[in-house]
Write an enzyme that holds these catalytic residues in place. Structure first.
Site, PDB file in Angstrom:
ATOM      1  N   GLY A  12      71.485 -23.769 -29.708  1.00 26.01           N
ATOM      2  CA  GLY A  12      72.792 -24.390 -29.560  1.00 26.01           C
ATOM      3  C   GLY A  12      73.485 -23.857 -28.331  1.00 26.01           C
ATOM      4  O   GLY A  12      72.888 -23.145 -27.517  1.00 26.01           O
ATOM      5  N   THR A  14      75.895 -21.657 -28.113  1.00 28.54           N
ATOM      6  CA  THR A  14      76.229 -20.231 -28.141  1.00 28.54           C
ATOM      7  C   THR A  14      75.238 -19.382 -28.915  1.00 28.54           C
ATOM      8  O   THR A  14      75.385 -18.163 -28.952  1.00 28.54           O
ATOM      9  CB  THR A  14      77.628 -20.017 -28.761  1.00 28.54           C
ATOM     10  OG1 THR A  14      77.621 -20.495 -30.118  1.00 28.54           O
ATOM     11  CG2 THR A  14      78.697 -20.754 -27.969  1.00 28.54           C
ATOM     12  N   THR A  16      70.908 -19.009 -30.550  1.00 26.07           N
ATOM     13  CA  THR A  16      69.519 -19.467 -30.628  1.00 26.07           C
ATOM     14  C   THR A  16      68.914 -18.931 -31.916  1.00 26.07           C
ATOM     15  O   THR A  16      69.164 -17.792 -32.301  1.00 26.07           O
ATOM     16  CB  THR A  16      68.709 -18.965 -29.419  1.00 26.07           C
ATOM     17  OG1 THR A  16      69.317 -19.437 -28.216  1.00 26.07           O
ATOM     18  CG2 THR A  16      67.276 -19.476 -29.479  1.00 26.07           C
ATOM     19  N   ASP A 126      81.074 -28.561 -43.380  1.00 24.03           N
ATOM     20  CA  ASP A 126      80.133 -29.354 -42.581  1.00 24.03           C
ATOM     21  C   ASP A 126      78.874 -29.688 -43.383  1.00 24.03           C
ATOM     22  O   ASP A 126      77.751 -29.520 -42.905  1.00 24.03           O
ATOM     23  CB  ASP A 126      79.768 -28.614 -41.294  1.00 24.03           C
ATOM     24  CG  ASP A 126      79.207 -29.553 -40.225  1.00 24.03           C
ATOM     25  OD1 ASP A 126      79.475 -30.770 -40.294  1.00 24.03           O
ATOM     26  OD2 ASP A 126      78.505 -29.075 -39.317  1.00 24.03           O
TER      27      ASP A 126
END
Length: 372
Positions: A12, A14, A16, A126
């Site tokens: 991503g 920011t 990993t 989410d």
């Protein structure tokens, strides 16, 4: 705990995610790593995950701060490894849809996980197919707590998540509570049944700004798949009430006939070794720009992602969507997987038993040894 870092599972803006192996056991781990100065969300995720223990929540294995050989200080979150990928992966494997028996099984597991975390005063924020993983025993486990937060009746933190799975009150920037997770369960069930999140079509790319506006300010609710039985449609209607206080709780939904009249089955797990999928289990940052000319602006937004807490969600929709890209990708599209701009962000090792040779393959490309 000593462990060896292996190949990349996901990446991503920011953080990993790597496969890793503990030195004193045969367990395969998933390690999510971020530079310390960019690890605010990851540290918050670790704090929440470390307080949870449920068969229906991804397991916490530890966390650490460590200076790498190149001098960079990294924050590492160690978690249970889920060899069968995500619900999104499962749907893709079966032609884009999950069969009814497994829809019942996985929905029941998700609700058991939510019932547990809600009892702890935590909201996931989410819930979606790519944030639910399948364990080696076949349970669906809620993962990726990067957007999760504790319920606070006094202080309302900024809302987070993925637009196509957001409840109306979240899309309007008003509040994000347990009821919002229930709405997302309904959206996730639609995703399992149809192969696409609500508000979108598999062969089209709807502007996420339009999705957010439709969710928040129209009188619509997601379209219910016509192939569902009336019992299943009634279940979804209980999840997808536009008024948050009218939605059923996780406990109530677990007692709905759609779930109680179906036997609990052992899922059929397809054997195999490694397969790759352009979805992320532990980071919501995978996002394809709506327009090519936004790429440069997006890079700048990602650098400022740590300032998200100061973002007023009553601002411009375009700005809100840009910031949401940094913490919650919109999985409402099925992009061309043959294109050259895909990166591998999820790897699966399938099979309930991990042999020595399989373990070596999973953690191949070792780059360092960590100590917890």
């Amino acid at each position: 705990m000593e462990w060896t870092r292996g190949r990349i599972l996901g990446r991503g803006s920011t953080a990993t995610v790597y496969a890793a192996a503990g030195h004193n056991s045969d367990e395969i781990l998933a390690v999510k790593s971020s530079e310390v100065h960019r690890s605010e969300f990851l540290q918050r995720e670790a704090k929440i995950l470390s307080s949870l223990s449920s068969p229906y929540v991804i397991g916490y294995r530890g966390s650490e701060t460590k200076r790498e050989s190149n001098g960079v200080v990294m924050y590492n979150l160690l978690m249970e490894y889920a060899p069968y990928g995500t619900l999104t992966d499962a749907a893709a494997k079966d032609g884009g849809r999950v069969d009814e028996t497994r829809v019942v099984k996985y929905t029941r597991d998700i609700l058991k996980g939510l019932e547990y975390i809600h009892s702890k005063g935590i909201v996931h924020c989410d819930v979606k197919g790519s944030n639910v993983v399948i364990s080696e025993k076949g349970e669906a486990k809620i993962a990726d707590f990067g957007c999760a937060k504790r319920v606070d009746p006094v202080f309302e933190s900024p809302v987070m998540g993925t637009p196509a799975f957001m409840a109306p009150e979240v899309a309007r920037g008003e509040k994000q509570g347990k009821e919002s997770d229930i709405w997302a369960v309904g959206c996730t069930m639609i995703e399992m049944v149809t192969g696409s999140p609500p508000w979108t079509k598999a062969d089209s790319r709807e502007d996420p700004v339009s999705v957010l506006y439709r969710v928040g300010y129209s009188s619509e609710t997601p379209e219910l798949p016509c192939l569902l039985a009336e019992e299943a449609k009634d279940f979804l209607e209980k999840c997808l009430k536009r008024e948050a206080n009218e939605r059923w709780t996780a406990t109530q939904l677990l007692n709905h006939p759609f779930l109680t009249t179906k036997p609990d089955i052992e899922p059929v797990l397809v054997p195999g070794l490694i397969s790759n999928s352009p979805t992320s289990v532990t980071d919501q940052t995978f996002w394809r720009s709506v327009e090519e000319e936004e790429e440069e602006e997006t890079e700048e937004i990602q650098k400022d992602s740590r300032d998200l807490d100061r973002l007023s969600l009553w601002g411009c929709y375009s700005e809100r969507i840009g910031r949401l890209k940094c913490v919650g990708g919109l999985d409402g599209t099925r992009c061309d997987m043959e294109g050259g701009d895909w990166i591998m962000v999820r790897a699966r090792c399938e099979g309930t038993m991990i042999s020595g040779s399989q373990k070596e393959l999973i953690i191949s490309e070792n780059v360092l040894v960590g100590e917890l």
